[in-house]
Write a protein that holds these residues in place. Structure first.
Motif, PDB file in Angstrom:
ATOM      1  N   SER A   2       0.829  -1.195   0.000  1.00  0.00           N
ATOM      2  CA  SER A   2       0.000   0.000   0.000  1.00  0.00           C
ATOM      3  C   SER A   2       0.865   1.247   0.000  1.00  0.00           C
ATOM      4  N   THR A   3       0.281   2.335  -0.425  1.00  0.00           N
ATOM      5  CA  THR A   3       0.960   3.621  -0.336  1.00  0.00           C
ATOM      6  C   THR A   3       0.679   4.202   1.036  1.00  0.00           C
ATOM      7  N   PRO A   4       1.719   4.504   1.829  1.00  0.00           N
ATOM      8  CA  PRO A   4       1.474   5.003   3.187  1.00  0.00           C
ATOM      9  C   PRO A   4       0.702   6.309   3.175  1.00  0.00           C
ATOM     10  N   TYR A   5      -0.109   6.483   4.212  1.00  0.00           N
ATOM     11  CA  TYR A   5      -0.766   7.765   4.377  1.00  0.00           C
ATOM     12  C   TYR A   5       0.286   8.821   4.727  1.00  0.00           C
ATOM     13  N   PRO A   6       0.107  10.039   4.284  1.00  0.00           N
ATOM     14  CA  PRO A   6       0.996  11.105   4.747  1.00  0.00           C
ATOM     15  C   PRO A   6       0.706  11.404   6.212  1.00  0.00           C
ATOM     16  N   ASN A   7       1.731  11.759   6.936  1.00  0.00           N
ATOM     17  CA  ASN A   7       1.591  12.134   8.342  1.00  0.00           C
ATOM     18  C   ASN A   7       0.944  11.023   9.163  1.00  0.00           C
ATOM     19  N   GLU A 461     -15.445   4.847   3.681  1.00  0.00           N
ATOM     20  CA  GLU A 461     -15.612   3.635   2.884  1.00  0.00           C
ATOM     21  C   GLU A 461     -14.457   2.662   3.135  1.00  0.00           C
ATOM     22  N   ILE A 462     -14.802   1.372   3.182  1.00  0.00           N
ATOM     23  CA  ILE A 462     -13.804   0.323   3.367  1.00  0.00           C
ATOM     24  C   ILE A 462     -13.174  -0.014   2.024  1.00  0.00           C
ATOM     25  N   LEU A 463     -11.841  -0.012   1.971  1.00  0.00           N
ATOM     26  CA  LEU A 463     -11.086  -0.406   0.788  1.00  0.00           C
ATOM     27  C   LEU A 463     -10.307  -1.670   1.124  1.00  0.00           C
ATOM     28  N   ILE A 464     -10.209  -2.593   0.158  1.00  0.00           N
ATOM     29  CA  ILE A 464      -9.562  -3.886   0.375  1.00  0.00           C
ATOM     30  C   ILE A 464      -8.482  -4.102  -0.681  1.00  0.00           C
ATOM     31  N   ALA A 465      -7.346  -4.651  -0.245  1.00  0.00           N
ATOM     32  CA  ALA A 465      -6.282  -5.044  -1.173  1.00  0.00           C
ATOM     33  C   ALA A 465      -5.738  -6.396  -0.740  1.00  0.00           C
ATOM     34  N   GLY A 466      -5.342  -7.216  -1.719  1.00  0.00           N
ATOM     35  CA  GLY A 466      -4.792  -8.533  -1.413  1.00  0.00           C
ATOM     36  C   GLY A 466      -4.893  -9.444  -2.623  1.00  0.00           C
ATOM     37  N   ASP A 467      -4.229 -10.583  -2.552  1.00  0.00           N
ATOM     38  CA  ASP A 467      -4.217 -11.510  -3.693  1.00  0.00           C
ATOM     39  C   ASP A 467      -5.559 -12.204  -3.907  1.00  0.00           C
ATOM     40  N   HIS A 468      -6.476 -12.090  -2.946  1.00  0.00           N
ATOM     41  CA  HIS A 468      -7.800 -12.697  -3.102  1.00  0.00           C
ATOM     42  C   HIS A 468      -8.787 -11.764  -3.794  1.00  0.00           C
ATOM     43  N   VAL A 469      -8.374 -10.533  -4.074  1.00  0.00           N
ATOM     44  CA  VAL A 469      -9.254  -9.584  -4.746  1.00  0.00           C
ATOM     45  C   VAL A 469      -9.341  -9.930  -6.228  1.00  0.00           C
ATOM     46  N   LEU A 470     -10.541  -9.878  -6.779  1.00  0.00           N
ATOM     47  CA  LEU A 470     -10.825 -10.343  -8.134  1.00  0.00           C
ATOM     48  C   LEU A 470      -9.943  -9.708  -9.201  1.00  0.00           C
ATOM     49  N   GLY A 488      -4.736  -0.855  -6.991  1.00  0.00           N
ATOM     50  CA  GLY A 488      -4.681  -2.074  -6.196  1.00  0.00           C
ATOM     51  C   GLY A 488      -5.715  -2.169  -5.100  1.00  0.00           C
ATOM     52  N   TRP A 489      -6.525  -1.131  -4.906  1.00  0.00           N
ATOM     53  CA  TRP A 489      -7.521  -1.107  -3.837  1.00  0.00           C
ATOM     54  C   TRP A 489      -8.929  -1.268  -4.414  1.00  0.00           C
ATOM     55  N   LEU A 490      -9.711  -2.139  -3.787  1.00  0.00           N
ATOM     56  CA  LEU A 490     -11.096  -2.357  -4.201  1.00  0.00           C
ATOM     57  C   LEU A 490     -12.028  -1.531  -3.325  1.00  0.00           C
ATOM     58  N   PRO A 491     -12.788  -0.590  -3.899  1.00  0.00           N
ATOM     59  CA  PRO A 491     -13.807   0.117  -3.108  1.00  0.00           C
ATOM     60  C   PRO A 491     -14.984  -0.824  -2.849  1.00  0.00           C
ATOM     61  N   THR A 492     -15.338  -1.029  -1.594  1.00  0.00           N
ATOM     62  CA  THR A 492     -16.369  -2.018  -1.263  1.00  0.00           C
ATOM     63  C   THR A 492     -17.777  -1.450  -1.279  1.00  0.00           C
ATOM     64  N   GLY A 493     -17.908  -0.139  -1.103  1.00  0.00           N
ATOM     65  CA  GLY A 493     -19.239   0.445  -0.960  1.00  0.00           C
ATOM     66  C   GLY A 493     -19.757   0.365   0.461  1.00  0.00           C
ATOM     67  N   ASP A 494     -19.027  -0.318   1.347  1.00  0.00           N
ATOM     68  CA  ASP A 494     -19.419  -0.439   2.748  1.00  0.00           C
ATOM     69  C   ASP A 494     -18.670   0.585   3.589  1.00  0.00           C
TER      70      ASP A 494
END
Length: 647
Positions: A2-7, A461-470, A488-494
């Motif tokens: 992931s790209t780190p958040y600033p600060n 919003e919850i974002l998901i990343a990983g090798d299990h993402v479609l 690389g991040w999936l927006p879940t809508g949740d």
């Protein structure tokens, strides 16, 4: 990465000593990242190495080679009897059916749709199709003809397998509008066995060649989302997506998938195999050689005998089922004049479950002597009966679909059934977060599944990343699969929140947020889930978008209403005749008053309407996984909604 958040500040996860768990896998706490003092990202490194070669098609044959005599499945027949199936027998059946598919002219990459309930044949067809190099496309048996036709047409399916002749007959008039479909096979007509016979002339080596063509990046299945809003989209999941999901789940949830001291572990599936949740667990069971059974009916008169005969150690379930089991047990106790004892037992179980949680999370010393004594007293009177209704050997349940709620999770833990809650999407091949063994946090959906990153965006919003993402969404107009992620991040809508230790809590759905006329944003899910646990309430949906206050549509639970009337000396009547009953409305108002204590005044439910009918999948009000189709409900009950604001 992931790209780190600033600060941001980073907290490294701490590894719990393996000796704490008698040699079982270590428990790795999440690494977290903070932004402005709040945890915005959590990550748990993978427990299992990534699969670099091969596919899901290899699993039955690997099992047959490693442990040919191991019981990997049990097959249920129409008369209710069960027969065990060894790894060697299952591999032989997969090989035969795969050869039959090849004999019928299906070529690698062709799509084959399966429309059936949760049956042994579903899993057999899944693995046989993969062994033949095909892509499976689940279709819910409850799908309308229009939905079925659209999925078959959009996926370009070359073959369709239905469970019943009735399902085949329903789609038959549409075949001319599905030009790619060449084969229609029916399970109850023996067509699966006929496929196996047709494959006799195909060399075994042909299946070996096709298996050799597959790899982790090969498309395994197209699963169409249930479509709470808009037209369903085909989620393109690869063999590697499933490996990343199930291998890490098996390592994390070792009590479910790894036997200790010679005890058999077994899982009975009764949720839809057309849903990614059921498919994922079925594959995990085959991967781990856990005895797997299928129960095709959720009706109590069908499911209870299956539970008693199969006697699973783990169930795959949703909150709705656990709520019904609890409410049914309480209703029986009330009918027998033992409701006071049941309620005391329930309180003891909740306290016991919470005490276990406190000990496991290091915030308390665990159940004291008096609490242990009380639990022992109520075990044969209440808890054992609930476990017996589930087959008598159930120790664990994997629960997903929506949050279970802290109190009910604590009750089941206190009653001797550990609940592993999870959160995920079709797009994430199932779970993205799971309750970690030995360190639950009731009311949350756990930590990131090993190998998963969870991020909370600025808007919640919850974002998901990983090798299990479609890999992406199926789009034949664009020539195949189109990307579904951003960087690389999936927006879940949740919507959700991460606490200081990386536990995720679901707070609502982005598109479902109600914004009242006063500008207050209200997430309906917490109140809806709380009210749905009431024994008289079947379903609840909050309304109030652009309105002066929040209100609710409520449907009645037939069993709960029948029991309530019996206990109050009233003649049984259908729920629809109780609309406007002042005594019933008083009971429901008290339930709403309790629910409103969870939220602020602007978020509270001011009025409610009892509907004359329940929300059902057949009527288009629920998805197959029991989620509300809000747009359809608003359309069908527009008059009732309007009445909440005009009378």
């Amino acid at each position: 990465m992931s790209t780190p958040y600033p600060n941001t500040s980073v907290s490294s996860g701490a590894t719990v000593s393996a000796t704490d768990y008698d040699g079982l896998p270590v428990l790795v706490e999440p690494e977290t990242r903070r932004l402005d003092g709040a945890v915005r990202e959590a990550y748990v490194p993978p427990f299992a190495p990534p699969v670099k070669h091969g596919s899901l098609a290899d699993l039955p044959f690997d099992n047959a080679e490693a442990a040919p005599g191991a019981i990997v499945l049990s097959r249920r027949f129409a008369d209710g009897s069960w027969t065990d199936v060894t790894a060697e027998e299952f591999a032989g059946q997969v090989l035969s059916v795969a050869k039959g598919m090849i004999a019928e002219g299906l070529v690698p990459g062709d799509r084959i749709a399966v429309m059936a309930r949760t049956t042994y044949e579903w899993t057999l067809l899944d693995f046989a199709a993969w062994a033949a190099g095909l892509v499976t496309v689940p279709v819910y048996p409850t799908s309308s003809v229009f939905q079925t036709r659209w999925i078959l047409h959009d996926s370009g399916a070359k073959a369709l397998v239905t469970e019943t002749a009735g399902e085949a007959a329903a789609i038959a008039p549409e075949l001319e509008r599905i030009p790619d479909l060449r084969h229609l096979w029916v399970i109850e007509k023996g067509h699966v066995e006929r496929l196996a016979e047709l494959g006799d002339q195909v060399p075994d080596g042909e299946v070996g060649v096709r298996r050799g063509m597959l790899g982790p990046d090969t498309l395994a299945t197209l699963i169409y989302t249930s479509g709470t809003t808009g037209r369903p989209k085909g989620c393109a999941l690869s063999h590697g997506n499933f490996f990343a999901e199930v291998d890490n789940a098996v390592e994390l949830l070792y009590p479910i998938f790894k036997a200790k001291s010679g005890e058999e572990v077994s899982v009975l599936l009764f949720l839809p195999m057309s849903h990614v949740f059921g498919r994922m667990v079925a594959i995990a069971c085959v991967r781990a050689r856990v005895r797997l059974g299928h129960a095709p009916s959720l009706k109590a008169e069908d499911l209870l005998p299956d539970l008693a005969a199969f006697r699973p150690t783990c169930l795959l379930t949703i909150p709705y089922m656990l709520e019904k089991i609890y409410n049914s047990a309480r209703a029986k106790a009330e009918t027998g004049g033992r409701v006071a004892a049941f309620d005391r037992a329930s309180t003891v179980a909740v306290r016991y479950g919470e005490a276990l949680e406190a000990r496991q999370t290091g915030t308390g010393g665990g159940p004291g002597r008096a609490l242990k004594t009380a639990r022992s007293f109520y075990d044969p009177l209440v808890y054992r009966r609930i476990r017996s209704a589930m087959g008598g050997k159930v120790k664990y349940a994997i629960c997903g679909g929506s949050p279970l709620g802290r109190r009910l999770a604590a009750f089941y833990a206190g009653a001797g059934i550990e609940i592993f809650e999870g959160y995920g999407l079709t797009e994430t091949t199932g779970a993205s977060t799971v309750t970690p063994p030995l360190k639950p946090r009731l009311g949350t959906v756990g930590w990131p599944l090993p190998g998963t990153r969870v991020r909370i965006a600025a808007d919640g919003e919850i974002l998901i990343a990983g090798d299990h993402v479609l890999r992406g969404y199926w789009d034949p107009q664009a020539g195949g699969v189109v990307p579904a992620t951003r960087d690389g991040w999936l927006p879940t809508g949740d919507l959700g929140e991460l606490d200081d230790e990386g536990y995720l809590t679901i707070t609502g759905r982005k598109k479902e947020l109600l914004i009242t006329a006063g500008g207050k944003s209200v997430a309906p899910a917490p109140l809806e889930n709380w009210l749905r646990q009431h024994p008289l309430i079947s379903q609840c949906m909050l309304v109030g978008d652009a309105r002066p206050y929040v209100a609710a549509l409520i449907t009645l639970d037939p069993d709960g209403i029948t029991h309530w009337r019996q206990m109050n000396g009233k003649h049984p009547v259908p729920p629809e005749l109780l609309v406007g009953d002042p005594e019933l409305e008083a009971v429901l108002q008290r339930a709403l008053d309790e629910a409103n204590k969870l939220v602020s005044r602007p978020e509270s439910i001011r009025r409610f309407a009892v509907l004359p009918v329940d929300f059902t999948e057949v009527a288009g009000h629920l998805t197959p996984s029991m989620k509300l189709r809000r747009q359809q409900i608003m359309q069908d009950f527009a008059a009732e909604v309007e009445g909440l604001y005009t009378r």
